[in-house]
Design a protein around this motif. Structure first.
Motif, PDB file in Angstrom:
ATOM      1  N   GLY A 145       0.844  -1.179   0.000  1.00  0.00           N
ATOM      2  CA  GLY A 145       0.000   0.000   0.000  1.00  0.00           C
ATOM      3  C   GLY A 145       0.882   1.232   0.000  1.00  0.00           C
ATOM      4  N   ALA A 146       0.699   2.093   0.998  1.00  0.00           N
ATOM      5  CA  ALA A 146       1.510   3.298   1.114  1.00  0.00           C
ATOM      6  C   ALA A 146       2.761   3.077   1.957  1.00  0.00           C
ATOM      7  CB  ALA A 146       0.671   4.423   1.725  1.00  0.00           C
ATOM      8  N   VAL A 147       2.949   1.863   2.460  1.00  0.00           N
ATOM      9  CA  VAL A 147       4.077   1.561   3.347  1.00  0.00           C
ATOM     10  C   VAL A 147       5.168   0.842   2.565  1.00  0.00           C
ATOM     11  CG1 VAL A 147       4.821   0.313   5.411  1.00  0.00           C
ATOM     12  CG2 VAL A 147       2.565   1.402   5.350  1.00  0.00           C
ATOM     13  N   ARG A 148       6.387   1.288   2.719  1.00  0.00           N
ATOM     14  CA  ARG A 148       7.542   0.606   2.142  1.00  0.00           C
ATOM     15  C   ARG A 148       8.250  -0.104   3.297  1.00  0.00           C
ATOM     16  NH1 ARG A 148       9.701   5.213  -2.120  1.00  0.00           N
ATOM     17  NH2 ARG A 148       8.210   4.717  -3.764  1.00  0.00           N
ATOM     18  N   PRO A 149       8.067  -1.405   3.421  1.00  0.00           N
ATOM     19  CA  PRO A 149       8.461  -2.103   4.647  1.00  0.00           C
ATOM     20  C   PRO A 149       9.964  -2.194   4.897  1.00  0.00           C
ATOM     21  CG  PRO A 149       7.674  -3.663   3.002  1.00  0.00           C
ATOM     22  CD  PRO A 149       7.391  -2.300   2.469  1.00  0.00           C
ATOM     23  N   THR A 150      10.798  -1.998   3.871  1.00  0.00           N
ATOM     24  CA  THR A 150      12.241  -2.089   4.099  1.00  0.00           C
ATOM     25  C   THR A 150      12.962  -0.762   3.911  1.00  0.00           C
ATOM     26  OG1 THR A 150      12.541  -2.787   1.791  1.00  0.00           O
ATOM     27  CG2 THR A 150      12.370  -4.524   3.459  1.00  0.00           C
ATOM     28  N   GLN A 151      12.392   0.167   3.197  1.00  0.00           N
ATOM     29  CA  GLN A 151      13.102   1.392   2.842  1.00  0.00           C
ATOM     30  C   GLN A 151      13.573   2.164   4.073  1.00  0.00           C
ATOM     31  OE1 GLN A 151      12.182   3.886  -0.633  1.00  0.00           O
ATOM     32  NE2 GLN A 151      11.671   5.517   0.784  1.00  0.00           N
ATOM     33  N   GLY A 152      14.854   2.483   4.093  1.00  0.00           N
ATOM     34  CA  GLY A 152      15.417   3.295   5.163  1.00  0.00           C
ATOM     35  C   GLY A 152      15.747   2.539   6.424  1.00  0.00           C
ATOM     36  N   LYS A 153      15.467   1.248   6.467  1.00  0.00           N
ATOM     37  CA  LYS A 153      15.771   0.455   7.657  1.00  0.00           C
ATOM     38  C   LYS A 153      17.186  -0.117   7.559  1.00  0.00           C
ATOM     39  CE  LYS A 153      10.929  -0.635   8.511  1.00  0.00           C
ATOM     40  NZ  LYS A 153       9.899  -1.679   8.733  1.00  0.00           N
ATOM     41  N   THR A 154      17.785  -0.389   8.699  1.00  0.00           N
ATOM     42  CA  THR A 154      19.154  -0.878   8.710  1.00  0.00           C
ATOM     43  C   THR A 154      19.197  -2.381   8.448  1.00  0.00           C
ATOM     44  OG1 THR A 154      18.996  -1.082  11.113  1.00  0.00           O
ATOM     45  CG2 THR A 154      20.040   0.911  10.239  1.00  0.00           C
ATOM     46  N   LEU A 155      20.361  -2.845   7.990  1.00  0.00           N
ATOM     47  CA  LEU A 155      20.543  -4.255   7.676  1.00  0.00           C
ATOM     48  C   LEU A 155      21.967  -4.678   7.974  1.00  0.00           C
ATOM     49  CD1 LEU A 155      19.687  -6.966   6.292  1.00  0.00           C
ATOM     50  CD2 LEU A 155      20.447  -5.942   4.126  1.00  0.00           C
ATOM     51  N   ALA A 156      22.111  -5.837   8.635  1.00  0.00           N
ATOM     52  CA  ALA A 156      23.404  -6.490   8.806  1.00  0.00           C
ATOM     53  C   ALA A 156      23.346  -7.839   8.108  1.00  0.00           C
ATOM     54  CB  ALA A 156      23.736  -6.671  10.285  1.00  0.00           C
ATOM     55  N   VAL A 157      24.446  -8.236   7.455  1.00  0.00           N
ATOM     56  CA  VAL A 157      24.482  -9.509   6.730  1.00  0.00           C
ATOM     57  C   VAL A 157      25.588 -10.397   7.290  1.00  0.00           C
ATOM     58  CG1 VAL A 157      23.450  -8.622   4.611  1.00  0.00           C
ATOM     59  CG2 VAL A 157      25.921  -8.469   4.908  1.00  0.00           C
ATOM     60  N   MET A 158      25.278 -11.704   7.386  1.00  0.00           N
ATOM     61  CA  MET A 158      26.240 -12.684   7.872  1.00  0.00           C
ATOM     62  C   MET A 158      26.084 -13.972   7.065  1.00  0.00           C
ATOM     63  SD  MET A 158      26.243 -12.234  12.024  1.00  0.00           S
ATOM     64  CE  MET A 158      24.666 -13.051  12.301  1.00  0.00           C
ATOM     65  N   GLN A 159      27.137 -14.787   7.057  1.00  0.00           N
ATOM     66  CA  GLN A 159      27.040 -16.072   6.395  1.00  0.00           C
ATOM     67  C   GLN A 159      27.861 -17.110   7.148  1.00  0.00           C
ATOM     68  OE1 GLN A 159      29.211 -15.219   2.456  1.00  0.00           O
ATOM     69  NE2 GLN A 159      30.021 -17.243   2.981  1.00  0.00           N
ATOM     70  N   VAL A 160      27.516 -18.372   6.945  1.00  0.00           N
ATOM     71  CA  VAL A 160      28.299 -19.486   7.457  1.00  0.00           C
ATOM     72  C   VAL A 160      28.733 -20.340   6.273  1.00  0.00           C
ATOM     73  CG1 VAL A 160      27.206 -19.552   9.733  1.00  0.00           C
ATOM     74  CG2 VAL A 160      26.217 -20.879   7.863  1.00  0.00           C
ATOM     75  N   SER A 161      29.916 -20.931   6.389  1.00  0.00           N
ATOM     76  CA  SER A 161      30.439 -21.780   5.330  1.00  0.00           C
ATOM     77  C   SER A 161      30.874 -23.114   5.917  1.00  0.00           C
ATOM     78  CB  SER A 161      31.637 -21.110   4.639  1.00  0.00           C
ATOM     79  OG  SER A 161      31.280 -19.865   4.086  1.00  0.00           O
ATOM     80  N   GLY A 162      30.750 -24.166   5.124  1.00  0.00           N
ATOM     81  CA  GLY A 162      31.217 -25.473   5.552  1.00  0.00           C
ATOM     82  C   GLY A 162      32.702 -25.654   5.367  1.00  0.00           C
ATOM     83  N   GLY A 163      33.303 -24.832   4.493  1.00  0.00           N
ATOM     84  CA  GLY A 163      34.722 -24.921   4.218  1.00  0.00           C
ATOM     85  C   GLY A 163      35.436 -23.631   4.551  1.00  0.00           C
ATOM     86  N   SER A 164      36.378 -23.233   3.689  1.00  0.00           N
ATOM     87  CA  SER A 164      37.161 -22.026   3.941  1.00  0.00           C
ATOM     88  C   SER A 164      36.288 -20.782   3.869  1.00  0.00           C
ATOM     89  CB  SER A 164      38.306 -21.929   2.933  1.00  0.00           C
ATOM     90  OG  SER A 164      37.809 -21.902   1.618  1.00  0.00           O
ATOM     91  N   GLN A 165      36.827 -19.701   4.411  1.00  0.00           N
ATOM     92  CA  GLN A 165      36.046 -18.471   4.481  1.00  0.00           C
ATOM     93  C   GLN A 165      35.736 -17.932   3.089  1.00  0.00           C
ATOM     94  OE1 GLN A 165      37.809 -14.987   6.419  1.00  0.00           O
ATOM     95  NE2 GLN A 165      35.919 -14.755   7.571  1.00  0.00           N
ATOM     96  N   SER A 166      34.525 -17.484   2.915  1.00  0.00           N
ATOM     97  CA  SER A 166      34.071 -16.927   1.644  1.00  0.00           C
ATOM     98  C   SER A 166      33.140 -15.758   1.934  1.00  0.00           C
ATOM     99  CB  SER A 166      33.337 -18.007   0.835  1.00  0.00           C
ATOM    100  OG  SER A 166      32.733 -17.441  -0.315  1.00  0.00           O
ATOM    101  N   PHE A 167      32.922 -14.936   0.917  1.00  0.00           N
ATOM    102  CA  PHE A 167      32.069 -13.758   1.087  1.00  0.00           C
ATOM    103  C   PHE A 167      31.011 -13.675  -0.010  1.00  0.00           C
ATOM    104  CE2 PHE A 167      36.183 -12.923   2.989  1.00  0.00           C
ATOM    105  CZ  PHE A 167      35.837 -12.523   4.268  1.00  0.00           C
ATOM    106  N   ASN A 168      30.783 -14.778  -0.723  1.00  0.00           N
ATOM    107  CA  ASN A 168      29.815 -14.748  -1.809  1.00  0.00           C
ATOM    108  C   ASN A 168      28.408 -14.439  -1.328  1.00  0.00           C
ATOM    109  OD1 ASN A 168      31.666 -15.387  -3.898  1.00  0.00           O
ATOM    110  ND2 ASN A 168      31.568 -17.548  -3.370  1.00  0.00           N
ATOM    111  N   ALA A 169      27.976 -15.107  -0.266  1.00  0.00           N
ATOM    112  CA  ALA A 169      26.598 -14.923   0.209  1.00  0.00           C
ATOM    113  C   ALA A 169      26.384 -13.520   0.762  1.00  0.00           C
ATOM    114  CB  ALA A 169      26.256 -15.974   1.265  1.00  0.00           C
TER     115      ALA A 169
END
Length: 237
Positions: free
Chosen positions: A125-149
Motif C-alpha cells: 500500500g503506502a508503506v515501504r516495509p524495508t526502505q530506510g531500515k538498517t541491515l546487517a548480513v552474515m554467512q556461514v560456510s562449511g569450508g574455507s572463508q568466503s564472502f559470496n553470500a
C-alpha cells in the motif's frame, strides 16, 4: 534560480538540511530487530548464528524476533494471504532493522534465504516495509572463508532500499565454531559477530527517527507530483 542546472525542476529540488537529521522527539523504545536465516536443517548453523546474534542484540538493549522459514511457500506458489507470508511481512513492517544470515551453498546464498527476501515487497500500500531500515548480513560456510553470500545479500539490501551497515560476518568451517550445547565458542569469528551487532544497533539508533528524510529523493518527489497532477486533471469518463 538555478542557471547552471537547467535540467532541474526547482519546485522539487531541496538543499540537504542538517537540521532535519536530528529528531525532535527521539524514540525511547528499544530498537526493533528482525532476524532471518537461510536453512531448514535440524542443526542449522545459520540458525545457531542467528540465535547468537539475537542474544547479543538483547544484551545491547534491542528487542528481537526471529522468523522461522519452515512452511514458507516458494514465491508465486501461494497467494499473499498465506499465513507464513503474512507473518513474514508483519515482522518486516514491525522491524526498524534486520539481520540476514545465510549458509553459502554452491557459491551463493541459499534458495531458502532468497525466497524470504522475494516475499518481501518494496511496498505494501503506502508503506515501504524495508526502505530506510538498517541491515546487517552474515554467512556461514562449511569450508574455507568466503564472502559470496554476504556480497549477494548486500546487493539485495540495496535493491530493497535498506541501509546496509559496513561491517559483516563470515564464519568459516561453522561446524567447528559451535559446541555440543549449540552455543558459539569464543573466537575471532565470535568477536566479529559482536562487532557487527554493535554496529547495527548504533546505526539503527542513529537513523530510525530520520530515515524518511534520509531516503527522500528528488526524482520521487517530482514523479509523485507529476502522478498527482495527472490524476487530478484527468477527465471523467
Amino acid at each position: 534560480m538555478y542557471p547552471s542546472l537547467p535540467q532541474l525542476d526547482a519546485a522539487h529540488f531541496r538543499k540537504p538540511d542538517a537540521g532535519q537529521l536530528h529528531a525532535g522527539a527521539p524514540s525511547s523504545h528499544s530498537p526493533r530487530i528482525a532476524l532471518l536465516y537461510g536453512s531448514l536443517r535440524a542443526r542449522s548453523f545459520s540458525r545457531l548464528l542467528t540465535e547468537e546474534a539475537a542474544r547479543l542484540l538483547q544484551a545491547m538493549g534491542a528487542e528481537t524476533r526471529i522468523f522461522n522459514p519452515s512452511g514458507l511457500p516458494l514465491p508465486d506458489d501461494a497467494p499473499d494471504s498465506h499465513p507464513k507470508v503474512q507473518e513474514l511481512r508483519e515482522l518486516v513492517t514491525w522491524a526498524e532493522g534486520m539481520v540476514w544470515t545465510s549458509p553459502e551453498r554452491h557459491g551463493a546464498m541459499t534458495g531458502i534465504m532468497k525466497s524470504q527476501i522475494d516475499w518481501i515487497p518494496l511496498s505494501l500500500g503506502a508503506v515501504r516495509p524495508t526502505q530506510g531500515k538498517t541491515l546487517a548480513v552474515m554467512q556461514v560456510s562449511g569450508g574455507s572463508q568466503s564472502f559470496n553470500a554476504v556480497n549477494q545479500m548486500r546487493v539485495l539490501g540495496r535493491w530493497m532500499r535498506m541501509l546496509t551497515i559496513p561491517n559483516q560476518s563470515s564464519v568459516a568451517k561453522a561446524f567447528l565454531e559451535f559446541g555440543d550445547d549449540d552455543r558459539m565458542k569464543p573466537s575471532s569469528y565470535y568477536e566479529r559477530v559482536v562487532d557487527v551487532m554493535e554496529e547495527l544497533v548504533k546505526f539503527t539508533l542513529l537513523t530510525r527517527d530520520v530515515s524518511p528524510y534520509l531516503v527522500d529523493r528528488y526524482s520521487e518527489r517530482k514523479e509523485s507530483a507529476d502522478a498527482l497532477s495527472k490524476r487530478v486533471n484527468q477527465r471523467s469518463i
